[in-house]
Design a protein around this motif. Structure first.
Motif, mmCIF file in Angstrom:
data_model
loop_
_atom_site.group_PDB
_atom_site.id
_atom_site.type_symbol
_atom_site.label_atom_id
_atom_site.label_comp_id
_atom_site.label_asym_id
_atom_site.label_seq_id
_atom_site.Cartn_x
_atom_site.Cartn_y
_atom_site.Cartn_z
ATOM 1 N N GLY A 1 7.381 15.259 -13.679
ATOM 2 C CA GLY A 1 7.069 14.938 -15.065
ATOM 3 C C GLY A 1 7.180 13.467 -15.406
ATOM 4 N N GLU A 2 7.649 12.652 -14.460
ATOM 5 C CA GLU A 2 7.794 11.221 -14.754
ATOM 6 C C GLU A 2 6.548 10.448 -14.356
ATOM 7 O OE1 GLU A 2 11.324 9.593 -13.068
ATOM 8 O OE2 GLU A 2 12.542 11.266 -13.828
ATOM 9 N N LYS A 3 6.390 9.292 -15.025
ATOM 10 C CA LYS A 3 5.235 8.455 -14.686
ATOM 11 C C LYS A 3 5.517 7.701 -13.389
ATOM 12 C CE LYS A 3 3.448 7.543 -19.304
ATOM 13 N NZ LYS A 3 3.150 6.503 -20.294
ATOM 14 N N PRO A 4 4.510 7.551 -12.549
ATOM 15 C CA PRO A 4 4.724 6.784 -11.315
ATOM 16 C C PRO A 4 4.791 5.283 -11.622
ATOM 17 C CG PRO A 4 2.435 7.448 -11.496
ATOM 18 C CD PRO A 4 3.130 8.052 -12.677
ATOM 19 N N GLU A 5 5.683 4.612 -10.907
ATOM 20 C CA GLU A 5 5.757 3.146 -11.092
ATOM 21 C C GLU A 5 4.778 2.428 -10.182
ATOM 22 O OE1 GLU A 5 9.798 2.074 -10.468
ATOM 23 O OE2 GLU A 5 10.494 3.165 -12.250
ATOM 24 N N ALA A 6 4.561 3.006 -9.010
ATOM 25 C CA ALA A 6 3.625 2.391 -8.064
ATOM 26 C C ALA A 6 2.772 3.480 -7.423
ATOM 27 C CB ALA A 6 4.396 1.622 -6.986
ATOM 28 N N VAL A 7 1.488 3.195 -7.284
ATOM 29 C CA VAL A 7 0.550 4.172 -6.717
ATOM 30 C C VAL A 7 -0.239 3.507 -5.597
ATOM 31 C CG1 VAL A 7 -1.386 5.710 -7.210
ATOM 32 C CG2 VAL A 7 0.314 5.260 -8.986
ATOM 33 N N ALA A 8 -0.387 4.208 -4.474
ATOM 34 C CA ALA A 8 -1.256 3.704 -3.401
ATOM 35 C C ALA A 8 -2.532 4.534 -3.382
ATOM 36 C CB ALA A 8 -0.543 3.812 -2.054
ATOM 37 N N ILE A 9 -3.665 3.843 -3.283
ATOM 38 C CA ILE A 9 -4.953 4.541 -3.173
ATOM 39 C C ILE A 9 -5.514 4.223 -1.791
ATOM 40 C CG2 ILE A 9 -7.275 4.766 -4.106
ATOM 41 C CD1 ILE A 9 -6.159 3.913 -6.810
ATOM 42 N N ILE A 10 -5.719 5.237 -1.001
ATOM 43 C CA ILE A 10 -6.190 5.017 0.366
ATOM 44 C C ILE A 10 -7.664 5.372 0.457
ATOM 45 C CG2 ILE A 10 -5.857 5.646 2.787
ATOM 46 C CD1 ILE A 10 -2.945 6.142 2.138
ATOM 47 N N HIS A 11 -8.464 4.373 0.786
ATOM 48 C CA HIS A 11 -9.920 4.562 0.868
ATOM 49 C C HIS A 11 -10.300 5.176 2.216
ATOM 50 C CE1 HIS A 11 -11.087 1.420 -2.375
ATOM 51 N NE2 HIS A 11 -9.784 1.654 -2.476
ATOM 52 N N CYS A 12 -11.525 5.626 2.289
ATOM 53 C CA CYS A 12 -12.133 6.075 3.557
ATOM 54 C C CYS A 12 -11.264 7.102 4.285
ATOM 55 C CB CYS A 12 -12.393 4.911 4.499
ATOM 56 S SG CYS A 12 -13.484 3.655 3.841
ATOM 57 N N VAL A 13 -10.771 8.095 3.571
ATOM 58 C CA VAL A 13 -10.002 9.146 4.245
ATOM 59 C C VAL A 13 -10.995 10.177 4.787
ATOM 60 C CG1 VAL A 13 -8.296 10.969 3.955
ATOM 61 C CG2 VAL A 13 -7.984 8.763 2.811
ATOM 62 N N GLY A 14 -11.211 10.108 6.065
ATOM 63 C CA GLY A 14 -12.191 10.998 6.701
ATOM 64 C C GLY A 14 -13.585 10.423 6.764
ATOM 65 N N SER A 15 -13.859 9.369 5.994
ATOM 66 C CA SER A 15 -15.153 8.693 6.086
ATOM 67 C C SER A 15 -15.007 7.482 7.008
ATOM 68 C CB SER A 15 -15.620 8.161 4.732
ATOM 69 O OG SER A 15 -15.426 9.094 3.724
ATOM 70 N N ARG A 16 -16.086 7.039 7.560
ATOM 71 C CA ARG A 16 -16.125 5.877 8.447
ATOM 72 C C ARG A 16 -15.031 5.997 9.509
ATOM 73 N NH1 ARG A 16 -16.095 0.431 5.494
ATOM 74 N NH2 ARG A 16 -17.339 -0.150 7.290
ATOM 75 N N ASP A 17 -14.881 7.228 9.987
ATOM 76 C CA ASP A 17 -13.810 7.516 10.921
ATOM 77 C C ASP A 17 -14.414 8.386 12.024
ATOM 78 O OD1 ASP A 17 -11.658 8.541 12.305
ATOM 79 O OD2 ASP A 17 -10.408 8.808 10.527
ATOM 80 N N LYS A 18 -14.417 7.840 13.229
ATOM 81 C CA LYS A 18 -15.073 8.526 14.336
ATOM 82 C C LYS A 18 -14.534 9.940 14.539
ATOM 83 C CE LYS A 18 -15.229 6.703 18.588
ATOM 84 N NZ LYS A 18 -15.224 5.648 19.624
ATOM 85 N N ASN A 19 -13.257 10.143 14.193
ATOM 86 C CA ASN A 19 -12.658 11.451 14.433
ATOM 87 C C ASN A 19 -13.078 12.500 13.406
ATOM 88 O OD1 ASN A 19 -11.134 10.400 16.617
ATOM 89 N ND2 ASN A 19 -9.764 9.464 15.115
ATOM 90 N N TYR A 20 -13.571 12.051 12.256
ATOM 91 C CA TYR A 20 -13.961 13.007 11.219
ATOM 92 C C TYR A 20 -15.419 12.825 10.843
ATOM 93 C CZ TYR A 20 -9.017 13.715 11.342
ATOM 94 O OH TYR A 20 -7.765 13.978 11.800
ATOM 95 N N HIS A 21 -15.733 11.867 9.984
ATOM 96 C CA HIS A 21 -17.123 11.633 9.606
ATOM 97 C C HIS A 21 -17.427 10.156 9.804
ATOM 98 C CE1 HIS A 21 -17.169 15.628 8.080
ATOM 99 N NE2 HIS A 21 -16.267 15.382 7.156
#
Lengths: 675, 141
Positions: free
Chosen positions: A377-397
């Motif tokens: 229920g608390e607000k996050p102080e820091a957030v990480a956004i990770i791009h290209c999860v599964g995209s541009r990745d030889k193991n997935y797409h």
């Protein structure tokens, strides 16, 4: 009548004549069997060039024409039409290529000329075996089916309906709107997604030309361009749509809960539910797998309290059949499940979310009523956004999912906006791809809002002292980084629907290497498929953002309308033909046919081609053990003679015009005989 | 002797991928040895093995079959059918004294003009190394 062949060798300015001695080739052709006239000319495709052919057909009584010039992919139609104007069936012409495959690729003029002679000889031999063929016109039914009612399907359906044509819109979930209905804001304008999509959803439900079928799936498609027969399975809703007013009383009282698919598993729904208050239609649906009344014959509360008596536990699956001229596929995409990327800890750590889950967190009717908060229920102080999860990745797409950079920027802004400006946001990216109208400007704006961009795909996410730590490398600084955050958002790849192979099979369309439906041509045929009359709209063809999906859908609608408006379509005559006198009825061809165009005639015990469905791929002819299956215009005798010509196996003996040459054998295959 | 031998190659190419690639190779002026002659088919799936055998018996020293990449077939799966047929033919040919290397199946996509030119030139060179089809005279008898 003996064959009377005219040969026309094109100089193409200096494109051919620069290497190939065209007059010499023409002289050589004069000596070939059945050739009565052989000419070379500067530009055969020009008006005077075509006129020359037309004149000769009449003057010399030509019944076969060979044109040696550029690739048949370029001008075969031109010369076929010229022959037709001269009164000759266009399929009695053979176009052979002495430019792309000869003059432009051969260094030595002597060799080029020799090769050109062989090519012309092969065409002369082949054309002797050509037959008159006639294309057939079939009527196109006026109705169109649109499959999938996400934003692309909605757009296509509305476009077609506006023209006055009837649209059957099939959606497999209980409500239309697709993924767009799950979003909160849209990039880069930060429009509220519901504010722009809901009016369209309502327009669909109110449009008299649209027959909206939700909670339905296409089960079977048969027929061919202009004449498709589609069987739609209507799953039991257990709620009578005609009676229900959508008051929602049943939703309140239902005691059975399940994780909400629409909220991406972040909240619960009842056994009787609808996706959201804006759902169209707003008729709820009962989940028959968990409803206590249906599974155990207990409860039945919703029926007791429904003021209109709309609840009907006895509903059964229904099948409806529609006859349509064309089909627009708008089945959309799936967001990839990031569980296999174990280094990111999705499913292991509570505060790792997928992008769609984060959309729901943001949405005013989502599980947190639009507040960006952690599970505690608390607000996050820091957030990480990770791009290209599964995209541009030889193991997935391997491909780029096109939308993730932009929605990540949107999240950056939303976090700053909703959590507060002191919230720290870290983007782990490989490249920023902000290619659209206003996209780069939005990137700039978000950068100015104080968001951190770290170039490098993170190695893993670990938990330390109650915080999530993103471990990675900043490839611009060339140093390892460890970033402690409260929440992680994974920008997961857009991938083809899980059931895409089954859907592709039902509709007879091909899939590309990435699983998405394959368009007819990557540049010039992005909405049509190799199956005539089946068009693509939106992300089922490949990752697309909303404006791309909408314009793609309008393109698909235009193609379907063009067919419907013309009302008829030409069917190519270069289809297969199974000689019933030769066929032994082994049925091998039936299984080989990718288009289900061959049927077995039980009475005659032979296989029969449905010409309207046959694409002329020749799979049957390439195998047929008895040689009964033959592709018109690519028959065995034609190929054999072409091979002989190419290999110089035919004796080059000038013969008197009255002798030699097979008689016209157009009687052997009569057009329309199998129709 | 062998240095004077110029092989004759027939190539059965599909209209949608390899024939288009051949056009592109031409438009891009990619030089190819003149020993190859194309037969346009709509799909490699319609290349009857007897066309290949006939070519070898009628004077071709090598036969190339080339179509769309797996998964890209214009006719859904014709190229897979070609793959099976050529594979079987490759198994059978040596029993008749014909080297299996004389028949080759490749995938060349529509945009791969350079790939087409390279494939053709390499194949011609390999057949040149292999020498003329010695069995031809016997086989014809």
């Amino acid at each position: 009548m003996a064959n009377r062949i005219g040969v026309y060798v094109c100089h193409c300015g200096s494109n051919i004549a620069g290497k190939v001695d065209c007059p010499d080739v023409a002289r050589y052709a004069e000596g070939l069997r059945n050739v009565v006239v052989s000419r070379d000319y500067q530009f055969m495709c020009s008006d005077p060039g075509q006129e020359m052919i037309i004149k000769d057909i009449k003057e010399y009584g030509l019944n076969r024409v060979v044109v040696a010039s550029c690739s048949p992919r370029l001008h075969e139609k031109t010369f076929q039409q010229a022959c037709a104007r001269g009164g000759l069936n266009p399929y009695l012409m053979q176009h052979c290529c002495i430019r792309e495959h000869c003059s432009w690729t051969t260094e030595d003029p002597v060799e080029a000329t020799a090769k050109a002679k062989r090519i012309v000889e092969a065409a002369v031999e082949r054309v002797a075996e050509h037959q008159e063929l006639f294309s057939r016109e079939v009527e196109v039914l006026p109705d169109v089916m649109v499959v999938g009612a996400g934003i692309a399907g909605i757009q296509a359906a509305l476009d077609i309906a506006k023209s006055g044509h009837k649209v059957h819109l099939v959606e497999k979930s209980p409500s239309i709107g697709g993924h767009m209905a799950q979003f909160d804001k849209t990039f880069p304008t930060l429009d509220c997604a519901a504010c722009i999509s809901t009016p369209k959803m309502v327009a669909v439900s109110q449009e008299p030309n649209i027959n909206l079928m939700t909670w339905a799936e296409v089960e079977d498609v048969s027929g061919f361009v202009g004449n498709y027969t589609v069987t739609v399975k209507r799953k039991p809703r257990y709620v009578n749509e005609a009676v229900c007013t959508g008051c929602g009383a049943c939703l309140e009282k239902c005691p059975t809960k399940a994780l909400s698919e629409f909220n991406e598993g972040l909240g619960f729904r009842k056994a009787i539910y609808r996706n959201s208050p804006q759902a169209v239609p707003n008729t709820p649906v009962i989940d028959g797998t968990i409803c206590k009344k249906i599974t155990k014959d207990k409860c039945g509360i919703c029926q007791k309290i429904c003021p209109t008596g709309a609840i009907d536990y006895e509903q059964k699956e229904r099948h409806e059949v529609f006859h349509v001229g064309s089909i627009v596929l708008a089945t959309g995409y799936d967001a990839m499940d990031p569980t296999p990327l174990r280094e990111y800890g999705f499913g292991k750590y509570d505060e790792v979310y997928t992008a769609l889950q984060f959309e729901r967190l943001n949405n005013a009717v989502g599980p947190t009523e639009g507040r960006i908060v952690m599970k505690n229920g608390e607000k996050p102080e820091a957030v990480a956004i990770i791009h290209c999860v599964g995209s541009r990745d030889k193991n997935y797409h391997e491909y780029c999912s096109r939308t993730c950079c932009m929605y990540a920027l949107k999240y950056d802004h939303l976090i700053k906006d909703k959590v507060g400006h002191d919230a720290r946001v870290y983007n782990f990216y490989i490249d920023m791809r902000c290619f659209g109208k206003g996209y780069e400007e939005f990137f700039k704006r978000v950068q100015e809002e104080g968001v951190t961009f770290i170039r490098g795909r993170p190695a893993e996410i670990v938990e330390e002292d109650g915080k999530l730590v993103v471990v990675g490398e900043d490839t611009l600084l060339g140093m390892n980084v460890r970033v402690p955050v409260d929440m992680v958002i994974l920008c997961t790849a857009m991938e083809a629907r899980k059931d895409v192979t089954e859907v592709a099979r039902i509709f007879g369309v091909a899939q590309g290497q990435d699983g998405f439906f394959l368009e007819e041509h990557p540049k010039l045929g992005p909405v049509s498929t190799a199956t005539d009359g089946v068009f693509l709209a939106g992300a089922c063809q490949g990752p697309k953002d909303i404006p791309d999906a909408v314009s793609h859908a309008s393109g698909g609608a235009a193609q379907a309308l063009a067919l419907a408006a013309r009302g008829k379509v030409d069917i190519s005559p270069t289809t297969s033909w199974i000689n019933p006198d030769v066929c032994v009825g082994c049925k091998v061809c039936i299984d080989l046919c990718a288009y289900s165009a061959i049927e077995f005639d039980e009475r005659r015990q032979v296989s029969v081609i449905n010409e309207a469905m046959c694409k002329g791929c020749g799979s049957c002819a390439g195998y047929c053990p008895s040689g009964a299956a033959q592709i018109k215009h690519f028959r065995e005798t034609q190929i054999f003679d072409e091979i002989d010509g190419l290999l110089g196996m035919m004796p080059v003996v000038p013969q008197p015009e009255t002798e030699g040459g097979a008689a016209l054998i157009t009687e052997e295959i009569q057009p329309g005989e199998t129709a | 002797m062998s240095h004077e031998f110029e092989p004759t190659i027939l190539a059965f190419v599909c209209n949608w991928c390899t024939f288009t690639a051949a056009d592109l190779a031409g438009t891009s002026r990619m030089v190819q040895q003149p020993n190859v002659r194309l037969v346009r088919m709509m799909c490699t799936g319609m290349v009857d093995p007897k066309y290949i055998v006939k070519s070898l018996l009628s004077g071709a020293d090598g036969v190339l079959v080339s179509g769309c990449h797996p998964g890209d077939c214009h006719y859904i799966n014709g190229n897979y059918k070609a793959r099976r047929r050529v594979k079987l033919l490759n198994e059978i040919l040596p029993q008749f004294g014909i080297e299996r290397d004389r028949v080759r199946l490749t995938w060349v996509g529509a945009s791969e003009g350079n790939e087409f030119a390279a494939t053709v030139n390499n194949f011609i060179n390999e057949i040149r190394e292999l020498g003329p089809m010695e069995t031809r005279s016997m086989a014809v008898v």
